[in-house]
Design a protein around this motif. Sequence first.
Motif, PDB file in Angstrom:
ATOM      1  N   ASN A 120       0.857  -1.187   0.000  1.00 23.37           N
ATOM      2  CA  ASN A 120       0.000   0.000   0.000  1.00 23.37           C
ATOM      3  C   ASN A 120       0.892   1.236   0.000  1.00 23.37           C
ATOM      4  N   GLN A 121       0.891   1.963  -1.130  1.00 25.71           N
ATOM      5  CA  GLN A 121       1.838   3.055  -1.284  1.00 25.71           C
ATOM      6  C   GLN A 121       1.262   4.401  -0.831  1.00 25.71           C
ATOM      7  N   PHE A 122       0.082   4.347  -0.257  1.00 22.72           N
ATOM      8  CA  PHE A 122      -0.502   5.550   0.329  1.00 22.72           C
ATOM      9  C   PHE A 122      -0.884   5.204   1.765  1.00 22.72           C
ATOM     10  N   CYS A 123      -1.441   6.165   2.489  1.00 17.55           N
ATOM     11  CA  CYS A 123      -1.735   5.924   3.897  1.00 17.55           C
ATOM     12  C   CYS A 123      -3.042   6.615   4.251  1.00 17.55           C
ATOM     13  N   ASP A 124      -3.930   5.876   4.880  1.00 14.57           N
ATOM     14  CA  ASP A 124      -5.247   6.446   5.204  1.00 14.57           C
ATOM     15  C   ASP A 124      -5.154   7.661   6.119  1.00 14.57           C
ATOM     16  N   TYR A 125      -4.121   7.731   6.932  1.00 10.06           N
ATOM     17  CA  TYR A 125      -4.013   8.890   7.822  1.00 10.06           C
ATOM     18  C   TYR A 125      -3.908  10.199   7.036  1.00 10.06           C
ATOM     19  N   TRP A 126      -3.326  10.107   5.839  1.00 12.02           N
ATOM     20  CA  TRP A 126      -3.163  11.323   5.035  1.00 12.02           C
ATOM     21  C   TRP A 126      -4.469  11.741   4.359  1.00 12.02           C
ATOM     22  N   LYS A 127      -5.504  10.908   4.446  1.00 11.58           N
ATOM     23  CA  LYS A 127      -6.779  11.277   3.827  1.00 11.58           C
ATOM     24  C   LYS A 127      -7.524  12.325   4.658  1.00 11.58           C
ATOM     25  N   THR A 128      -7.158  12.454   5.919  1.00 16.51           N
ATOM     26  CA  THR A 128      -7.747  13.486   6.783  1.00 16.51           C
ATOM     27  C   THR A 128      -6.690  14.559   7.018  1.00 16.51           C
ATOM     28  N   PRO A 129      -6.969  15.776   6.570  1.00 19.52           N
ATOM     29  CA  PRO A 129      -5.952  16.830   6.730  1.00 19.52           C
ATOM     30  C   PRO A 129      -5.480  16.943   8.177  1.00 19.52           C
ATOM     31  N   GLY A 130      -4.169  17.003   8.309  1.00 16.64           N
ATOM     32  CA  GLY A 130      -3.588  17.173   9.642  1.00 16.64           C
ATOM     33  C   GLY A 130      -3.355  15.882  10.397  1.00 16.64           C
ATOM     34  N   ASN A 131      -3.679  14.747   9.795  1.00 20.82           N
ATOM     35  CA  ASN A 131      -3.530  13.481  10.512  1.00 20.82           C
ATOM     36  C   ASN A 131      -2.257  12.715  10.169  1.00 20.82           C
ATOM     37  N   GLY A 132      -1.590  13.103   9.096  1.00 20.89           N
ATOM     38  CA  GLY A 132      -0.382  12.370   8.710  1.00 20.89           C
ATOM     39  C   GLY A 132       0.767  12.633   9.664  1.00 20.89           C
ATOM     40  N   CYS A 133       1.712  11.706   9.714  1.00 18.99           N
ATOM     41  CA  CYS A 133       2.903  11.898  10.559  1.00 18.99           C
ATOM     42  C   CYS A 133       3.762  13.010   9.934  1.00 18.99           C
ATOM     43  N   LYS A 134       4.252  13.907  10.767  1.00 22.50           N
ATOM     44  CA  LYS A 134       4.851  15.143  10.251  1.00 22.50           C
ATOM     45  C   LYS A 134       6.213  14.946   9.577  1.00 22.50           C
ATOM     46  N   PHE A 135       6.868  13.826   9.832  1.00 21.20           N
ATOM     47  CA  PHE A 135       8.169  13.553   9.199  1.00 21.20           C
ATOM     48  C   PHE A 135       8.005  12.734   7.923  1.00 21.20           C
ATOM     49  N   CYS A 136       6.781  12.263   7.632  1.00 24.12           N
ATOM     50  CA  CYS A 136       6.564  11.233   6.618  1.00 24.12           C
ATOM     51  C   CYS A 136       6.365  11.835   5.234  1.00 24.12           C
TER      52      CYS A 136
END
Lengths: 163, 412
Positions: free
Chosen positions: B151-167
Motif C-alpha cells: 500500500n503506497q498511500f496511507c489512510d491517515y493522510w486522507k484526513t488533513p492534519g492526521n499524517g505523521c509530520k516527518f513522513c
Amino acid sequence: MILTLSTDSRTALADPDTVKVLAGIDANGFPHVAFKDSLRIRPDGYLEYDEIIESSDMNKVFVNAVWFGRTVSVLLLTGARRSFLIKGSVYRAIIAGWEFKERYLTARKRLGDVDLSTSWVIEPTFEREDTLEKRRIEEEERHPLLRHVDRLLHTRNTENHAE
Amino acid sequence: MSCGRNWRDNELSLARVCEKYPDAAPFVIIKIDVQRRGVVYTEDALRQVDPAIHMTNVRSDFYDKEDITPVSLLMRDGTSIFCEGILAESVREPYVVDVVDGKIVLVDDGLPIEEVSYWEKPDYYDKKTSGGVPMWHVVSARPQRITIHPNQFCDYWKTPGNGCKFCVMAANFKAGNKPSLLDVKDIIETVSEAVKEPGRNVCVFLTGGTLMGGAEFLDDEVDLYVDILSGISELFGGKRFPSQLVSTVFSRNQLARIYESTGLSTYTADIEVLNKELFNWICPGKAKTVGYDAWKERLYRAVDIFGPGNVNTGIVAGVELAAPNGFKTEDEALESMLSEAEEISSHGVGVVSCVWRVLKGTVFFRQTAPSLEYYVRLARGLDAIRRKYNINVDMDNYRRCGNHPDTDMGRI
C-alpha cells in the motif's frame, strides 16, 4: 601498493594439505583462533576467507578489526612442516553482490547445504617464514647474545663434535 | 533546533565525534552523518555507475527514481548507507561521492573520508510479471532484502492534519503515477522470482501505509498482509521463514491471525517517537485512533505471539527535537528517549532508531536534524539497553534494514 607475498607463502596457501589458522582479538581484548580452510590468495594479492557463521567469534573479531584498524594474523603449516606467518589489516567484507554470489555458490559446492555470512578480504602487511629451523638460525645470527652460555663451552663443543 | 550557516563551528565534527567516542565504530558514525546530511555525486563518481550492475531505479512507498545515481551505498564493513529520498534544503552541506586513486570515496570539506561501493541490483529487477509489470515497480530491493510496499498511500493522510509530520509517503504518492494498492498476484510472482537468486536475500520485508477499514479497525490492512504472506509462505512449504512486517499496530487477535495463517517470523510497529506528548503532536492520526499507551501495550502483546527478540519498534530519531514542541536541548531529549526505550525494552520489545532524514514534501521540511554527536550517543544508549535486556538484533540487523546505527553496533 600492497605487500607481495613470497612464492613459498603463495604455494602454501594454494596447497590443500596446508593447515591454515586465523587469529585476532575481539572487542574485549580476548584472542580468538580458528582453522580456516577457505583462506586463499586473490588475484589482486589480497587474502580472503569465507566466514560461514555470522555470529561466530571470528566474525566479530573481523568486524572489530575493520572498524578499529586492528591487525589479524594468519599462520600456515604445510604438509612438509614449513610454517609461515602473515599479518594483515582487514580491508573489507563481501556480503552482497555478484562477488558474494560467486563465493556463496562455491562454498555450498564445497561444503554442502551451508550458508555463507561473509567473505573477508585481508591486506597482507607483514610476512615471515616461521619454520623452527629457519627461525632458530636467524635468531642466532641476529641475536648472538640471546643464548645459554653452556652451549658455547669449548669442551661441550668438542664433545658434541666427537659425537 | 536551529543551525546557522556556520554549523561546523556549532557542533562536533566527524573526526571529533570519533575521538570523543572511541568505542563507537567510525563506520557507524560516518553512516549516521552521511544519512543525516545526504550525498551528491561528481561526474567521475557517476561514471563508475553501471546500470547493468548497479541499482539506480527504485519505487517504494516513500521514494521513486529512475535517474543514473546509485540508490544507496555500501561501506567496507558491509554496512549500508541509506541515501533514498530527497533531502530538504539544509545549511549542512552533503557529502560528496567522488573517485580518488581509482576508488569511490566519500569526501567531506575536501577530505577523503571512507571508501564506498554502490548497491547492486538483484536478478529479478529487469524482469516483468506475466501481466507485463516491471518487477522493480512491485518489489524493491536492498543488498540482502526483498522489500514489498503493497500500500503506497496511507489512510491517515486522507484526513488533513492526521499524517505523521516527518513522513513523505503522501507527497511521494501524489508526485508519482502509480497505484496505491499493488496487485497481490504481481507481488507473489515477483517474490517467487526474487527468492530464487542464490545468496541474495536474508529477509522478506513488508511495509506500507495504514488501511483503517474493515470489520475491526485495521482489518483491511491485516487482510492485505495475510493475502500476501500466505502466498509467499507457500514458497517455503508453509514453514516460518526470515521475514519482517512493519505495519500499523494490530490487536492481539489480528496478530494471532497473521501469525497462525502465514509464515511471518517477526513483527514491527513503529512508535516513531518515545514521548506521549510528542507522539500526539507528530503522529496525530495514530494518536487519535490508537494512542501512545495502547500502541505500547499492543507491542507487548505481540511479544506473547512472536516471542522475545522477534518484536521491535522503530523511532525516527531526531524528531523529538523538532520545533516548536520538541525538547529544547539534546541532553534533555536523550535522557527522555533512553528512559522510555528502557521501559519498552524491559517488556522484550527492541527499540531501533532510524536517522531522521528531513525530506522534501514532509510537514517538517524546514526542520533541522540534531547533531552527529546526539545520534552517536543515542545509538550507543540503545545498543546498551538492548544488551542489558538481552534482546537479539537478528530481526533488524545490518543485513536487513541497514538504517539502524544502534543495531549496527550490535555486530561485535
